[in-house]
Scaffold this active site. Structure first.
Site, PDB file in Angstrom:
ATOM      1  N   HIS A 180      25.467  15.002  58.157  1.00 46.55           N
ATOM      2  CA  HIS A 180      25.307  15.742  56.906  1.00 46.55           C
ATOM      3  C   HIS A 180      24.030  15.283  56.203  1.00 46.55           C
ATOM      4  CE1 HIS A 180      25.927  16.981  52.736  1.00 46.55           C
ATOM      5  NE2 HIS A 180      26.642  17.962  53.261  1.00 46.55           N
ATOM      6  N   GLU A 213      23.237  24.009  57.430  1.00 43.90           N
ATOM      7  CA  GLU A 213      23.301  23.761  55.996  1.00 43.90           C
ATOM      8  C   GLU A 213      21.910  23.408  55.478  1.00 43.90           C
ATOM      9  OE1 GLU A 213      27.588  22.445  54.979  1.00 43.90           O
ATOM     10  OE2 GLU A 213      26.399  20.669  55.402  1.00 43.90           O
TER      11      GLU A 213
HETATM   12  P1  PGA Z   1      28.312  22.530  48.455  1.00 41.65           P
HETATM   13  O1  PGA Z   1      28.250  21.443  49.635  1.00 41.65           O
HETATM   14  O2  PGA Z   1      29.231  23.606  48.912  1.00 41.65           O
HETATM   15  O3  PGA Z   1      28.842  21.756  47.285  1.00 41.65           O
HETATM   16  O4  PGA Z   1      26.921  23.022  48.251  1.00 41.65           O
HETATM   17  C1  PGA Z   1      28.129  21.871  50.958  1.00 41.65           C
HETATM   18  C2  PGA Z   1      28.038  20.704  51.876  1.00 41.65           C
HETATM   19  O5  PGA Z   1      27.597  19.625  51.473  1.00 41.65           O
HETATM   20  O6  PGA Z   1      28.417  20.830  53.048  1.00 41.65           O
END
Ligand code: PGA
Length: 269
Positions: free
Chosen positions: A106, A176
């Site tokens: 992540h 992401e």
């Molecule tokens: P968020 O986080 O939905 O709060 O933007 C997404 C993530 O960190 O996977």
């Protein structure tokens, strides 16, 4: 309509999950796990839910959600199985407490804790050695706003991450973009997401072979309002949500939005 019912594209259900990051204490986890357990008991869903609590709460959450179909996992793992690695948690330890899935790479781990493409690869291997399903996160940083460069960046991340992954192994990949994540993030444009996911699907076909199944998820400021637009994308197999799904109610609301999208897509088919 079930709690989050409806059917989805593909043979398995649409994936929808959340990482609780560092938000929940024990009482919060108990409450949310109970709500999810009740919702799962009344549901007959083709959505596949997953929840990634902090390490300390995996065991109580996993035991509450046993038999519900909701997967429970971790937000990180070390690449070694055993040894003098102060503060770290190994894949066998995660298996011991009931985790079946583990998030790897992540952007918050990459930014704050020195996670690199190479450690993501090592962690992916460790997860697979112990039967954990790796959820590999990739995403371009804020300074890259050009689609071509974004694709180059995430393709490199992915190439390294899956270098030693056998084509029979199941992995999930979440796209992401770093600029879309968190309270200062803005959700990506669904067209951009489709373009990147379609390209990643193509790349994964080249890297892993056509028979390898690699579900692709989108994450970054997903909420109940925008979830349907992402769920409708032809290349999206799931959504990975932070803030908007930190409560069970939030997750179930997004599940309902995805299910509504799926049933309208089915009725048009
Ligand atoms: P968020 O986080 O939905 O709060 O933007 C997404 C993530 O960190 O996977």
């Amino acid at each position: 309509m079930t709690a989050w019912g409806g059917s989805r594209k593909g043979e398995s259900g649409f994936l929808l999950g959340t990482s609780w990051k560092m938000t929940h204490r024990a009482a919060d986890a108990t409450r949310d796990a109970e709500r999810l357990r009740m919702a799962a008991a009344t549901g007959n869903s083709s959505l596949e839910l997953f929840v990634l609590p902090p390490f300390t709460l995996i065991e109580p959450v996993a035991s509450r959600l046993t038999g519900t179909g909701v997967r429970v996992g971790a937000q990180n793992v070390h690449w070694e199985d055993f040894g003098a690695f102060t503060g770290e948690v190994s894949a066998p330890m995660l298996v011991d407490v009931g985790a079946t899935i583990v998030e790897i790479g992540h952007s918050e781990r990459r930014t704050w804790f020195g996670e690199t493409d190479e450690t993501v690869r090592l962690k992916t291997d460790a997860a697979l050695r112990h039967g954990l399903l790796p959820l590999i996160c990739v995403g371009e940083p804020a300074e890259i706003r050009d689609v071509g460069r974004a694709l180059e960046h995430v393709s490199n991340q992915l190439r390294i991450a899956v270098r030693d992954v056998p084509s029979v192994a199941e992995i999930w990949v979440a796209y992401e973009p770093v600029w879309a994540i968190g309270e200062h993030g803005k959700p990506a444009n669904p067209e951009l997401v489709e373009e990147i996911l379609a390209a990643l699907r193509h790349l994964l076909g080249d890297l892993r072979g056509p028979q390898a199944r690699t579900p692709l998820l989108y994450g970054g400021s997903v909420d109940a309002q925008n979830a349907a637009a992402f769920a409708a994308l032809p290349s999206a197999d799931g959504l990975f949500v932070g803030r908007a799904a930190w409560t069970a109610e939030g997750l179930l609301e997004i599940a309902a939005a995805c299910a509504a999208e799926a049933s309208s897509a089915n009725s048009q088919a």
